[in-house]
Design an enzyme around this catalytic site. Structure first.
Site, PDB file in Angstrom:
ATOM      1  CB  CYS A 150     -93.706  25.776 -39.463  1.00 34.35           C
ATOM      2  SG  CYS A 150     -92.286  26.175 -38.433  1.00 34.35           S
ATOM      3  CG  HIS A 180     -94.524  28.147 -43.316  1.00 30.81           C
ATOM      4  ND1 HIS A 180     -93.711  27.713 -42.302  1.00 30.81           N
ATOM      5  CD2 HIS A 180     -93.810  27.970 -44.463  1.00 30.81           C
ATOM      6  CE1 HIS A 180     -92.569  27.295 -42.797  1.00 30.81           C
ATOM      7  NE2 HIS A 180     -92.593  27.439 -44.101  1.00 30.81           N
TER       8      HIS A 180
END
Ligand code: MG
Length: 433
Positions: free
Chosen positions: A78, A134
């Protein structure tokens, strides 16, 4: 204020253009919606061959737009993948080469890096970020510090590694800006919450160019769906989750049609990496999953939709990567393309300009720190997995990476190894975790 003669001179210069017969008016900068799913595999949509998940809205999006069959992220994880998408630079170049940022991380994407939102700002875009970011959680590194006017959502993952950080505070927060709006975050409602928020953002910004980044929480573990989608898919709850993402995208496209914005809006639908191991997520017909640098970890769906501008019903096999998104969107927005990028402007490919081909020839991919380190380097159809027992595949003939040609083509192994090393030498050292 320009002087009056200056304005007159401008008008005189523009007159031949305005009067030239058959010349199309320059297209206004489009609204841009970038929908980034989390861990959605190459084989998870019906329009990419999934036989057991129904995605009628995405299938229609593909029929009305272009379906890319060779779109890759840089990293099968990610945070690094998103760093590259958001900056147009290799994750190693921005200090996020390997691990995932946990909610208690103090670092992230440096504020000085130019994000998609910051690249589009000079062209007058309103910018919104919904969902998973993120790329940094402390003040100074959040979306509103990185060019987004607004933020709503959970900044990171929803799994056990993350929720434990918030146990003493009453659970994981869903933020609006920097304010906790609800807690604890419930995986089952995230797609619905984000969809409602996206529709409201589009409605509120209908009058000016906008950029919406929608980072879905799904189908990353722990995946879940709202009750009306449960029990519908032949692939179980995982399939239900994908069908809800499909429905969400259908609602967004319908909102654009209803507001008369369809022909002024580019919508991209993609994923940050391949499917998680040991889940029903699939990358078929590709080999590998998330956490590997096989194609199944890196190659993901990309649908592009912009009625009247992006060709309808087209399948595009050009080699395009997440690095290329920023310069391409900047060009379409008529904003300056930042210097020092690893990405290329592929707008002629996106728009189906006759004869246009992607300028991309190479891609370096890295997974994991030290002992779990895996590296691959691609040059056009050749894909090399580096290491003491190198694997070489011809992706044109063998996209499933099943026949290792390393011993048959040592010269290709040597060339790609050297090129990978040259590139890596220009990147910052990988962040250790
Ligand atoms: Mg992911």
């Amino acid at each position: 204020m320009p002087s009056f003669p200056h304005v007159l001179r401008g008008l005189v210069l523009l007159l031949p253009l305005a009067l030239a017969p058959g010349r199309a008016a320059p297209a206004a900068a489009p609204n841009i919606i970038l929908i980034n799913c989390d861990d959605l595999g190459y084989g998870d949509l019906a329009c990419y061959g999934a036989p057991d998940i129904r995605t009628p809205h995405l299938d229609r999006m593909a029929r009305e737009g272009t379906r890319f069959t060779d779109f890759s992220v840089t990293s099968p994880l990610c945070t690094p993948s998103r760093a590259a998408l958001m900056t147009g630079k290799y994750p190693g170049r921005v200090g996020l080469a390997t691990g995932v940022l946990r909610p208690d991380a103090k670092g992230g994407l440096a504020a000085a890096e130019i994000t998609l939102a910051e690249a589009l700002k000079p062209a007058g875009y309103a910018t919104g970020c919904i969902g998973k970011w993120h790329l940094g959680f402390v003040p100074g590194l959040r979306p509103r510090d990185q060019g987004f006017d607004s933020y709503y959502g959970v900044l990171h993952n929803l799994d056990r590694f993350e929720t434990v950080v918030f146990e003493k505070e009453g659970g994981m927060p869903v933020l609006r800006g920097d304010t906790v709006e609800t807690r604890p975050a419930d995986p089952a409602v995230m797609t619905a919450l984000y969809t409602t928020e996206a529709l409201a953002f589009i409605e509120a910004h209908r009058a000016r160019p906008f950029f919406l980044y929608l980072g879905h929480a799904m189908p990353h573990l722990p995946f879940d769906a709202t009750p009306r989608f449960k029990g519908r898919s032949a692939r179980g709850l995982y399939g239900d989750v994908i069908e809800e993402l499909d429905d969400s995208t259908g609602q967004i496209l319908e909102k654009l049609r209803a507001l008369g914005l369809a022909e002024r809006t580019l919508v991209l639908f993609t994923s940050d990496n391949g499917p998680e191991r040991n889940t029903p997520g699939r990358a078929a017909p590709l080999r590998g999953t998330k956490h590997t640098v096989y194609e199944g970890g890196l190659r993901v769906p990309l649908l592009a939709w912009w009625p009247g501008r992006v060709p309808a019903g087209r399948e595009c096999g050009d080699f395009v990567t997440a690095l290329d998104v920023l310069p391409t969107l900047a060009r379409l927005a008529d904003a300056p393309i930042p210097a020092g990028l690893d990405g290329h402007d592929v707008s002629p490919v996106l728009l189906g300009t006759p004869g246009a081909r992607s300028p991309r020839t190479t891609l370096y991919s890295l997974y994991g720190p030290n002992d779990r380190r895996r590296e691959a380097f691609r040059e056009n159809h050749w894909k090399l997995h580096l290491g003491s027992a190198p694997e070489l595949y011809d992706l044109a003939a063998d996209p499933a990476e099943s026949t290792n040609l390393a011993t048959r083509h040592p010269e290709v192994v040597a060339r790609l190894t050297a090129r990978a090393r040259e590139l890596v030498a220009t990147l910052a050292p990988a962040r250790s975790e």
